[in-house]
Scaffold this motif. Sequence first.
Motif, PDB file in Angstrom:
ATOM      1  N   LEU A 117       0.779  -1.463   0.422  1.00 16.08           N
ATOM      2  CA  LEU A 117       0.147  -0.085   0.045  1.00 16.08           C
ATOM      3  C   LEU A 117       1.151   1.433  -0.056  1.00 16.08           C
ATOM      4  CD1 LEU A 117      -2.460  -1.035   2.477  1.00 16.08           C
ATOM      5  CD2 LEU A 117      -3.011  -0.679   0.174  1.00 16.08           C
ATOM      6  N   LEU A 118       2.341   1.614  -0.013  1.00 11.13           N
ATOM      7  CA  LEU A 118       2.513   1.909   0.267  1.00 11.13           C
ATOM      8  C   LEU A 118       3.337   2.549  -1.146  1.00 11.13           C
ATOM      9  CD1 LEU A 118       4.748   1.769   3.627  1.00 11.13           C
ATOM     10  CD2 LEU A 118       2.565   3.255   2.573  1.00 11.13           C
ATOM     11  N   ARG A 119       3.437   2.033  -2.035  1.00 13.34           N
ATOM     12  CA  ARG A 119       4.408   2.398  -3.075  1.00 13.34           C
ATOM     13  C   ARG A 119       3.003   4.339  -3.730  1.00 13.34           C
ATOM     14  NH1 ARG A 119       7.845   0.827  -6.569  1.00 13.34           N
ATOM     15  NH2 ARG A 119       7.611  -0.999  -5.776  1.00 13.34           N
ATOM     16  N   GLY A 120       4.326   5.193  -4.011  1.00 16.21           N
ATOM     17  CA  GLY A 120       4.257   6.754  -4.295  1.00 16.21           C
ATOM     18  C   GLY A 120       3.575   6.879  -3.541  1.00 16.21           C
ATOM     19  N   ARG A 121       3.713   6.577  -2.035  1.00 12.72           N
ATOM     20  CA  ARG A 121       2.116   7.461  -0.560  1.00 12.72           C
ATOM     21  C   ARG A 121       4.187   7.432   0.131  1.00 12.72           C
ATOM     22  NH1 ARG A 121      -2.700   5.455   0.227  1.00 12.72           N
ATOM     23  NH2 ARG A 121      -2.462   7.819   1.781  1.00 12.72           N
ATOM     24  N   HIS A 122       3.941   9.408   0.432  1.00 13.64           N
ATOM     25  CA  HIS A 122       4.410   9.940   1.464  1.00 13.64           C
ATOM     26  C   HIS A 122       4.674   9.564   2.638  1.00 13.64           C
ATOM     27  CE1 HIS A 122       6.117  13.614  -0.824  1.00 13.64           C
ATOM     28  NE2 HIS A 122       4.487  13.107  -1.736  1.00 13.64           N
ATOM     29  N   ALA A 123       5.532   8.897   3.255  1.00 12.77           N
ATOM     30  CA  ALA A 123       5.853   7.939   4.708  1.00 12.77           C
ATOM     31  C   ALA A 123       6.928   7.876   5.432  1.00 12.77           C
ATOM     32  CB  ALA A 123       4.849   6.804   4.601  1.00 12.77           C
ATOM     33  N   THR A 124       6.648   7.721   6.710  1.00 11.60           N
ATOM     34  CA  THR A 124       7.884   7.615   7.827  1.00 11.60           C
ATOM     35  C   THR A 124       7.490   6.675   8.609  1.00 11.60           C
ATOM     36  OG1 THR A 124       9.197   8.920   8.775  1.00 11.60           O
ATOM     37  CG2 THR A 124       7.140   9.426   9.478  1.00 11.60           C
ATOM     38  N   CYS A 125       8.736   6.035   9.401  1.00 11.23           N
ATOM     39  CA  CYS A 125       8.476   4.798  10.469  1.00 11.23           C
ATOM     40  C   CYS A 125       9.729   4.905  11.426  1.00 11.23           C
ATOM     41  CB  CYS A 125       8.600   3.452   9.495  1.00 11.23           C
ATOM     42  SG  CYS A 125      10.362   3.814   8.250  1.00 11.23           S
ATOM     43  N   TYR A 126       9.628   4.210  12.027  1.00  5.14           N
ATOM     44  CA  TYR A 126      11.179   3.966  12.872  1.00  5.14           C
ATOM     45  C   TYR A 126      12.442   3.841  11.253  1.00  5.14           C
ATOM     46  CZ  TYR A 126      13.941   2.720  16.812  1.00  5.14           C
ATOM     47  OH  TYR A 126      15.299   2.672  18.146  1.00  5.14           O
ATOM     48  N   LYS A 127      13.198   4.505  12.368  1.00  2.29           N
ATOM     49  CA  LYS A 127      14.624   4.624  10.940  1.00  2.29           C
ATOM     50  C   LYS A 127      15.384   2.637  10.905  1.00  2.29           C
ATOM     51  CE  LYS A 127      17.557   4.440  14.855  1.00  2.29           C
ATOM     52  NZ  LYS A 127      18.393   5.777  15.950  1.00  2.29           N
ATOM     53  N   THR A 128      15.148   1.897  11.863  1.00  2.00           N
ATOM     54  CA  THR A 128      16.101   0.221  10.801  1.00  2.00           C
ATOM     55  C   THR A 128      15.139  -0.116  10.109  1.00  2.00           C
ATOM     56  OG1 THR A 128      14.898  -0.283  12.901  1.00  2.00           O
ATOM     57  CG2 THR A 128      16.899   0.353  13.011  1.00  2.00           C
ATOM     58  N   VAL A 129      13.413   0.709   9.673  1.00  2.16           N
ATOM     59  CA  VAL A 129      12.736   0.252   9.285  1.00  2.16           C
ATOM     60  C   VAL A 129      12.580   1.047   7.370  1.00  2.16           C
ATOM     61  CG1 VAL A 129       9.988  -0.382   8.564  1.00  2.16           C
ATOM     62  CG2 VAL A 129      11.392  -0.545  10.764  1.00  2.16           C
ATOM     63  N   ALA A 130      13.239   2.473   7.876  1.00  6.97           N
ATOM     64  CA  ALA A 130      13.061   3.097   6.266  1.00  6.97           C
ATOM     65  C   ALA A 130      13.773   2.636   5.442  1.00  6.97           C
ATOM     66  CB  ALA A 130      14.372   4.195   6.922  1.00  6.97           C
ATOM     67  N   ASP A 131      14.593   2.140   5.323  1.00  4.22           N
ATOM     68  CA  ASP A 131      14.975   1.228   3.857  1.00  4.22           C
ATOM     69  C   ASP A 131      14.004   0.408   3.263  1.00  4.22           C
ATOM     70  OD1 ASP A 131      17.558   2.729   3.589  1.00  4.22           O
ATOM     71  OD2 ASP A 131      18.671   0.736   4.604  1.00  4.22           O
ATOM     72  N   GLU A 132      13.562  -0.332   4.487  1.00  3.61           N
ATOM     73  CA  GLU A 132      12.331  -1.434   3.720  1.00  3.61           C
ATOM     74  C   GLU A 132      11.152  -0.634   3.315  1.00  3.61           C
ATOM     75  OE1 GLU A 132       8.888  -4.148   5.275  1.00  3.61           O
ATOM     76  OE2 GLU A 132      10.847  -3.855   6.971  1.00  3.61           O
ATOM     77  N   LEU A 133      10.825   0.826   3.652  1.00  4.11           N
ATOM     78  CA  LEU A 133       9.709   1.492   2.602  1.00  4.11           C
ATOM     79  C   LEU A 133      10.146   2.703   1.444  1.00  4.11           C
ATOM     80  CD1 LEU A 133       8.796   1.189   5.677  1.00  4.11           C
ATOM     81  CD2 LEU A 133       7.619   3.739   5.293  1.00  4.11           C
TER      82      LEU A 133
END
Length: 172
Positions: A117-133
């Motif tokens: 659900l995140l392709r092309g969406r602006h989002a944030t997360c915990y720093k260790t998950v950033a690369d996955e997003l």
Amino acid sequence: MNAKKALLISADNFEDSELLYPLYRLREAGFHVDIAAPAAGPITGMHGYAVTANLAADAVESAGSCGYSLLVLPGGKAPATLRTIPKIIDIVNDFASSGIPMAAICHGPQILVTARLLRGRHATCYKTVADELKEAGALYEDAPVVVDGNLVTSRMPDDLPDFMREVMKKVG
């Protein structure tokens, strides 16, 4: 008039504050909050707080038919478990297709990654998950809260006031 309803999905090893702060803030605002987990019953956070999931994931019906106006995905280690359960991904996709606001914090966005659900969406997360997003096509922003349409995301417990302020704007 019926109370507004929110669905919070979690499992054992949730980040305590990321579940409890939204739970109590929503209740304070008059929401009925259902907590769903892989099985109904007690779930325990990483720091020892326990809450009772009143619904098993399999018992959650469609977002629209249940009258939900919000989905909350707390972080901690629970999302690693939740993202492996097809019914959880179905629930999240149902909320997404219905346009109902969704809020995810810390590791919670990992469930959104699995649901694609995140392709092309602006989002944030915990720093260790950033690369996955980023790999999932999200437009990652390192900010306390990021709002993209019906999606609200935040990074960590310190961001909870910003997170819930934006969540509350979405649900009136």
